[in-house]
Motif scaffolding. Structure first.
Motif: not given
Length: 462
Positions: A200-210, A246-248
């Protein structure tokens, strides 16, 4: 190349400034020059005090095998340097301080961080003949990620192929609702790296928008996903990865690792179709009565539960399928000359209508009765056949009869009726519709083998 008294290498540039490599950096002030490519930069915030800590960067130097190091700009100096900063650009930095790399949430292996000091000078290097790698990644095996869970130490990168996006199968062209995602602040992706377990990979905030922006930019559905600097946690007894500031996010053909993985996936189609059912659907086991009790709790939130029940009947009085858009699988309506997708985000006209399951079954266990709604793959797992095949076989031997302006009507097929009396293990989803009292029907997301060992899940926290 000259050598400093303590043995560290120095390179002389055209204007005779001392240029040193990242591998030679030590703690303390440096009146020298660094040359590097700016891979990525982001704001670091204190989540408790809601205060800006500073600007953090990931830098790579000009070595044949570039050394990666972390950079830092204090809040009071961000305004001075931010206008010149652009991802992928090459720079020289004169005068800086070598500070000790932090021990929590590290994004680089180097023990030193390049900190901008009061007399630092940052300059863009245009048409630089020196080669700098575009990026650098730190990939680790599933076992290594699991061993680092909840340690808050190094943040690693992960690459793999997507299985589910917010519960939607990647093969069914998921439709992302940006309004809902913005409200939830996250996207949940089930990803598998090569033939390892599904995570399971949760992308939050800016990473989710990206992720949303990049996902929707593709004409087709992307399959390969790479996310940098993820934190490893144990949620509900299983490994979960969460994005950081910091995630991209990268997909299919963005960078060399995703290109290589896409090629590998094409050479291993059996892996792409394989799903570790226990990991993807691992959820808490409850009776039907316990699920209804959970729904009535004030603290209830969207969740998945596993229950074993016997099929008592197929609900009649409504169609067991609907005509869907071939692209996004939303319902279609009949236009003047063609079928039109009703999903505003899709909005395709002249679409090919494809029958999709929308079946209701009455089930019971020792505690309670319920109505389960089966969609798409879940119902196909029950009947063993796609809805399109059952509809086509019926209309091959009879005449079309309209039930509405959009959908042809076909009676409940024997493939569904024959499931009456069967006992199955269902993974069901409860949502806001259940909490608000709009419906007591539970949506089935997966049908599991009866011999699947039960698993428990605790609440998922960011």
């Amino acid at each position: 190349m000259a050598m400093k008294p303590h043995g560290k290498s120095i390179v002389s540039s055209d204007n005779d400034e001392k240029v040193i490599f990242f591998k030679d950096l030590s703690l303390g002030p440096h009146e020298a020059q660094l040359q590097f490519r700016l891979i990525h930069f982001w704001e670091a915030w204190n989540p408790l005090k809601k205060t800006l800590i500073g600007m953090e960067m990931l830098l790579i130097d000009e070595q044949v095998i570039g050394t990666v190091i972390q950079g830092f700009i204090s809040p009071g100096r961000i305004k001075k340097y931010r206008p010149e900063m652009k991802r992928g650009s090459v720079y020289k930095l004169n005068n800086f301080y070598g500070s000790r790399n932090k021990s929590l949430f590290r994004v680089a292996d180097h023990t030193v961080t390049v900190s901008f000091s009061w007399n630092s000078e940052l300059t863009v290097l245009l048409d630089c003949p020196t080669h700098f790698d575009a990026d650098s990644f730190r990939f680790h095996s599933y076992e290594e990620l699991q061993a680092n869970c909840d340690l808050k130490g190094d943040l690693y990168d992960v690459v793999g192929h997507m299985k589910l996006v917010n519960g939607q199968s990647i093969v069914e062209a998921p439709v992302l609702d940006e309004v809902e995602i913005a409200k939830a602040r996250r996207v949940l992706i089930h990803v598998q790296s090569h033939d390892g377990p599904v995570m399971k990979l949760y992308l939050w905030d800016q990473a989710a928008r990206d992720f949303c922006k990049k996902f929707k930019s593709y004409e087709g559905t992307p399959t390969v996903l790479l996310v940098t600097t993820v934190n490893t946690k144990i949620l509900g007894g299983t490994l979960a990865l969460t994005s950081m500031s910091s995630s991209h996010v990268f997909m299919d053909f963005d960078v060399q690792p995703t290109i290589d993985y896409f090629s590998w996936l094409g050479s291993n189609p059996d892996i792409a179709e394989q799903v570790n059912v226990e990991v993807v659907t691992k959820c808490e086991t409850m009776t039907i009565g316990e699920i209804f009790s959970y729904i009535e709790q004030e603290s209830a939130k969207d969740a998945f539960f596993e229950c074993t029940a016997t099929i008592d009947d197929v609900v009649h009085g409504s169609s067991w399928y609907y005509t869907a858009c071939s692209g996004c699988h939303s319902k279609v309506s009949k236009g003047p000359t063609s079928l039109i997708c009703t999903n505003k985000k899709c909005g395709k006209v002249n679409v090919s209508g494809v029958p999709q399951y929308l079946s209701k079954i009455s089930v019971y266990d020792n505690s309670e009765q319920a109505v389960f709604v089966l969609l798409g793959e879940a119902c196909r797992e029950l009947t063993g056949k796609p809805a399109s095949e059952l509809v086509r076989s019926y209309f091959e031997v009879t005449l079309y009869r309209y039930i509405s302006s959009e959908t042809f009507w076909a009676p409940v097929p024997e493939a569904l009726i024959s499931t009456i009396g069967q006992k199955h293990k269902f993974c069901v989803k409860v949502t806001e519709h259940n909490f608000s009292g709009k419906t007591r029907a539970l949506t089935v997301t997966k049908i599991l083998p009866l011999d699947t060992s039960p698993a428990t899940v605790s609440s998922e926290d960011n």
